[in-house]
Design an enzyme around this catalytic site. Structure first.
Site, PDB file in Angstrom:
ATOM      1  N   HIS A 265      -1.390   0.341  -9.685  1.00  0.00           N
ATOM      2  CA  HIS A 265      -2.023  -0.611  -8.765  1.00  0.00           C
ATOM      3  C   HIS A 265      -2.642  -1.793  -9.522  1.00  0.00           C
ATOM      4  CE1 HIS A 265      -3.870  -0.906  -4.473  1.00  0.00           C
ATOM      5  NE2 HIS A 265      -3.637  -2.104  -4.985  1.00  0.00           N
TER       6      HIS A 265
ATOM      7  N   GLU B 171      -3.188   7.912  -4.425  1.00  0.00           N
ATOM      8  CA  GLU B 171      -3.607   7.090  -5.551  1.00  0.00           C
ATOM      9  C   GLU B 171      -4.972   7.575  -6.016  1.00  0.00           C
ATOM     10  OE1 GLU B 171      -3.847   2.700  -5.355  1.00  0.00           O
ATOM     11  OE2 GLU B 171      -1.810   2.811  -4.579  1.00  0.00           O
TER      12      GLU B 171
ATOM     13  N   ARG C 178       0.863  -1.182   0.000  1.00  0.00           N
ATOM     14  CA  ARG C 178       0.000   0.000   0.000  1.00  0.00           C
ATOM     15  C   ARG C 178       0.898   1.229   0.000  1.00  0.00           C
ATOM     16  NH1 ARG C 178      -3.472  -2.810  -1.537  1.00  0.00           N
ATOM     17  NH2 ARG C 178      -5.556  -3.152  -0.654  1.00  0.00           N
TER      18      ARG C 178
HETATM   19  C1  DGY Z   1      -5.528  -6.111  -2.814  1.00  0.00           C
HETATM   20  O1  DGY Z   1      -6.215  -7.104  -3.029  1.00  0.00           O
HETATM   21  O2  DGY Z   1      -5.426  -5.638  -1.678  1.00  0.00           O
HETATM   22  C2  DGY Z   1      -4.805  -5.512  -3.955  1.00  0.00           C
HETATM   23  O3  DGY Z   1      -4.150  -4.344  -3.621  1.00  0.00           O
HETATM   24  C3  DGY Z   1      -5.727  -5.301  -5.123  1.00  0.00           C
HETATM   25  O4  DGY Z   1      -6.076  -6.526  -5.607  1.00  0.00           O
END
Ligand code: DGY
Length: 317
Positions: free
Chosen positions: A277, A258, A229
């Site tokens: 992402h 983002e 993240r």
């Molecule tokens: C998640 O699943 O947390 C990813 O960042 C997106 O698929």
């Protein structure tokens, strides 16, 4: 006959698993736009719904949950749950599901693709070709880094971190792992690693885990990879570190903020590679994520335990 339950889905997910909800007699309302519903639109739809299928871009916070305490289940279309206030959901007795396992390999593949792209300067090479800068073969043209024998530091020992470690061993890399409780201490890992790959969930404890201090611990030749993240890294500190040569490069699937605006200073920093992402973005994985989310919804609407329930938050009652 009235529908058994109403499910609001905040974006069209991949695959046809929503049909299983309809086959079970539930009404499914899918937000039709390419952009997510506004907070107001999400609230208005949630008021009419018994269950939600949400995306990581939907803020399911304490206020939202208090206003929608009638919900029987929320299925998040991601393994990460930082967009959901799990304590508030638990306080209101709303079960929350997520999509672990099915996206492990796709995300680990992407982390490794970023690592390789940064190590071998693939974006710079591709850009040079497109811009007509492919001159005669040069002995020292676009020199990168060998992987064999280098050290990969994996921060976070969950499923995705373990899958990245397996890939690294295939490339004959030495692997170090740091977790909050065990493994190599983070400072040691940062100091010894040629590549650092982040695989921790975003929590108050991991926000800005990679800050100016952590970046200073890294080798000036090291490359940072983030598929976890964005806010796990202090963006401002990263920009400074890249300009100062504190580290050699960063390859990022996730950023803070983002989406990253095209004029964001991060994109002006040297040796930065950013993709939007896409860690889990393969057809097979996204289709499987929809199946898992629907399994969670069907169980929650039937009053049964979710097959892929969110981990219980540490502070929940
Ligand atoms: C998640 O699943 O947390 C990813 O960042 C997106 O698929």
């Amino acid at each position: 006959m009235p529908p058994m339950a109403r499910v609001f889905v905040t974006r069209q997910p991949v695959g046809d698993a929503l049909e299983r909800l309809r086959a079970a007699g539930h009404e499914v309302d899918v937000w039709p736009d390419g952009e997510p519903p506004s907070r107001e639109a999400l609230s208005a739809h949630a008021q009419q719904a018994d269950a939600l299928l949400t995306m990581l871009s939907d803020a399911i916070d304490a206020d939202f949950l208090a206003a929608n305490a009638h919900l029987k289940v929320i299925a998040n279309y991601a393994v990460g749950l930082d967009n959901v206030d799990l304590n508030a959901a638990a306080a209101h007795g709303i079960p929350v599901g997520h999509t672990p396992d099915v996206l492990t390999d796709a995300t680990a593949d992407l982390a490794f693709a970023l690592l390789l792209a940064a190590a071998r300067r693939i974006p710079q090479g591709a850009e040079a070709v497109k811009q007509g800068r492919w001159g005669t073969w040069q002995p020292d043209g676009l020199l990168g880094v060998d992987l064999v024998g280098t050290t990969l530091g994996i921060v976070g020992a969950g499923r995705i971190g373990a899958a990245v470690a397996r890939r690294a061993r295939g490339f004959e890399m030495r692997v170090l792992t740091a977790t909050s409780r065990s493994g190599t201490p983070l400072d040691t890992l940062l100091a010894q690693s040629d590549f650092v790959s982040l695989h921790v969930p975003l929590t108050p404890q991991t926000r800005h885990l990679i800050d100016a201090h952590a970046l200073r611990r890294m080798k000036p030749t090291a490359i940072l990879v983030n598929t976890a993240r964005g806010p796990v890294v202090d963006t401002h500190a990263l920009i400074e570190a890249l300009h100062a040569g504190t580290i050699a490069g960063a390859a990022l699937d996730v950023t803070d903020p983002e989406p990253l605006p095209p004029d964001h200073p991060l994109l002006q920093a040297p040796n930065v590679l950013v993709v939007p992402h896409v860690g889990s973005a393969t057809t097979r994985t996204r289709t499987a994520m929809t199946e898992v989310a629907v399994d969670n919804l069907l169980a929650g609407l039937a009053g049964e335990p979710l097959p892929h329930a969110a981990p219980r938050p540490a502070t929940a009652a």
